[in-house]
Design a protein around this motif. Structure first.
Motif, PDB file in Angstrom:
ATOM      1  N   GLU A 100       0.834  -1.203   0.000  1.00  0.00           N
ATOM      2  CA  GLU A 100       0.000   0.000   0.000  1.00  0.00           C
ATOM      3  C   GLU A 100       0.871   1.256   0.000  1.00  0.00           C
ATOM      4  OE1 GLU A 100      -4.064  -1.462   2.259  1.00  0.00           O
ATOM      5  OE2 GLU A 100      -2.399  -0.747   3.501  1.00  0.00           O
ATOM      6  N   PRO A 119      -4.907   2.207  -1.140  1.00  0.00           N
ATOM      7  CA  PRO A 119      -5.312   1.002  -0.410  1.00  0.00           C
ATOM      8  C   PRO A 119      -5.228  -0.253  -1.290  1.00  0.00           C
ATOM      9  CG  PRO A 119      -7.010   2.712  -0.271  1.00  0.00           C
ATOM     10  CD  PRO A 119      -5.984   3.176  -1.255  1.00  0.00           C
ATOM     11  N   THR A 159      -7.309  -2.556  -1.645  1.00  0.00           N
ATOM     12  CA  THR A 159      -8.554  -2.811  -2.380  1.00  0.00           C
ATOM     13  C   THR A 159      -8.547  -2.127  -3.739  1.00  0.00           C
ATOM     14  OG1 THR A 159      -9.609  -0.974  -1.216  1.00  0.00           O
ATOM     15  CG2 THR A 159     -10.000  -3.194  -0.349  1.00  0.00           C
ATOM     16  N   ASP A 160      -7.786  -1.037  -3.865  1.00  0.00           N
ATOM     17  CA  ASP A 160      -7.704  -0.335  -5.148  1.00  0.00           C
ATOM     18  C   ASP A 160      -6.696  -0.973  -6.096  1.00  0.00           C
ATOM     19  OD1 ASP A 160      -9.599   1.413  -4.176  1.00  0.00           O
ATOM     20  OD2 ASP A 160      -8.174   3.028  -3.762  1.00  0.00           O
ATOM     21  N   ARG A 177      -7.386  -4.628  -7.542  1.00  0.00           N
ATOM     22  CA  ARG A 177      -8.400  -4.729  -8.601  1.00  0.00           C
ATOM     23  C   ARG A 177      -7.825  -4.499  -9.991  1.00  0.00           C
ATOM     24  NH1 ARG A 177     -13.267  -1.068  -6.533  1.00  0.00           N
ATOM     25  NH2 ARG A 177     -11.626  -0.341  -5.201  1.00  0.00           N
TER      26      ARG A 177
END
Length: 159
Positions: free
Chosen positions: A44, A50, A52-53, A56
Motif C-alpha cells: 500500500e 489502499p 482494495t484499489d 483490482r
C-alpha cells in the motif's frame, strides 16, 4: 515516489525478509499473519493507495501505476521492489500451506520482473537476480500466458 518513502519501504522489506527467515525456522502462525499484514501494508505504501484499489487492477495497470510520474529507472526500481514484496509474501503463503496463493504471488512477481527486464536496456542486469530466484522457485509450474509471452520476448532479445 519521494526518495524518503522508497528508502523507508526498502528498509522495511529488509526487516520483512529477516522476519520471514525467522518464521522459516520456527513456524509461528500469529507471526506469519503479522508478516503477511506487513507485506500488504508495504505494498500500500509503495502504490500510495489502499490494497482494495491496486489489487483490482490488471498487472499491466499495476505496473503503470508504479511507474506513473517516475523517471524510467525509478519506475523500474519500484516495480522490482513490488516483485520482492510478492516473493516474500509467496514464501509466507507456502509456510501457511497455501501453495496456490504462493504460486500466484510468485507468478505475479515474475510477470512484474519480466516486464522490467524487457523494458530495460540490453545488458542492464538489475532485474536478473530476482528473475533467477523467481524462475527457480516456480520450478516446473505452468506459466500463465502473459508471463510466457514476456519470457519469450526476453529470450528473443537475449539471442
Amino acid at each position: 515516489m519521494p526518495s524518503q518513502r522508497q528508502d523507508y519501504v526498502l528498509g522495511q522489506i529488509q526487516l520483512l525478509s529477516q522476519f520471514v527467515a525467522r518464521l522459516l525456522r520456527r513456524r509461528d502462525e500469529p507471526g506469519m499473519n503479522e508478516a503477511i499484514q506487513l507485506a500488504l501494508h508495504l505494498q500500500e505504501k509503495l502504490f500510495g493507495m489502499p490494497a482494495t484499489d491496486f489489487l483490482r487492477l490488471e498487472v499491466s495497470e499495476q505496473i503503470a501505476a508504479l511507474k506513473k510520474g517516475e523517471a524510467k529507472d525509478e519506475g523500474h526500481n519500484k516495480c522490482l521492489t513490488y516483485a520482492t514484496l510478492l516473493k516474500e509474501t509467496a514464501t509466507l503463503y507456502a509456510l501457511r500451506n497455501q501453495p496456490d496463493l504462493a504460486a500466484g504471488a510468485r507468478q505475479l512477481a515474475l510477470h512484474v520482473v519480466l516486464s522490467v527486464a524487457v523494458d530495460q536496456a540490453l545488458g542492464d542486469t538489475s532485474a536478473n537476480v530476482l528473475l533467477a530466484e523467481l524462475t527457480a522457485s516456480l520450478g516446473n509450474t505452468e506459466l500463465h500466458p502473459p508471463v510466457r509471452e514476456l519470457q519469450g520476448k526476453l529470450d528473443q532479445r537475449e539471442r
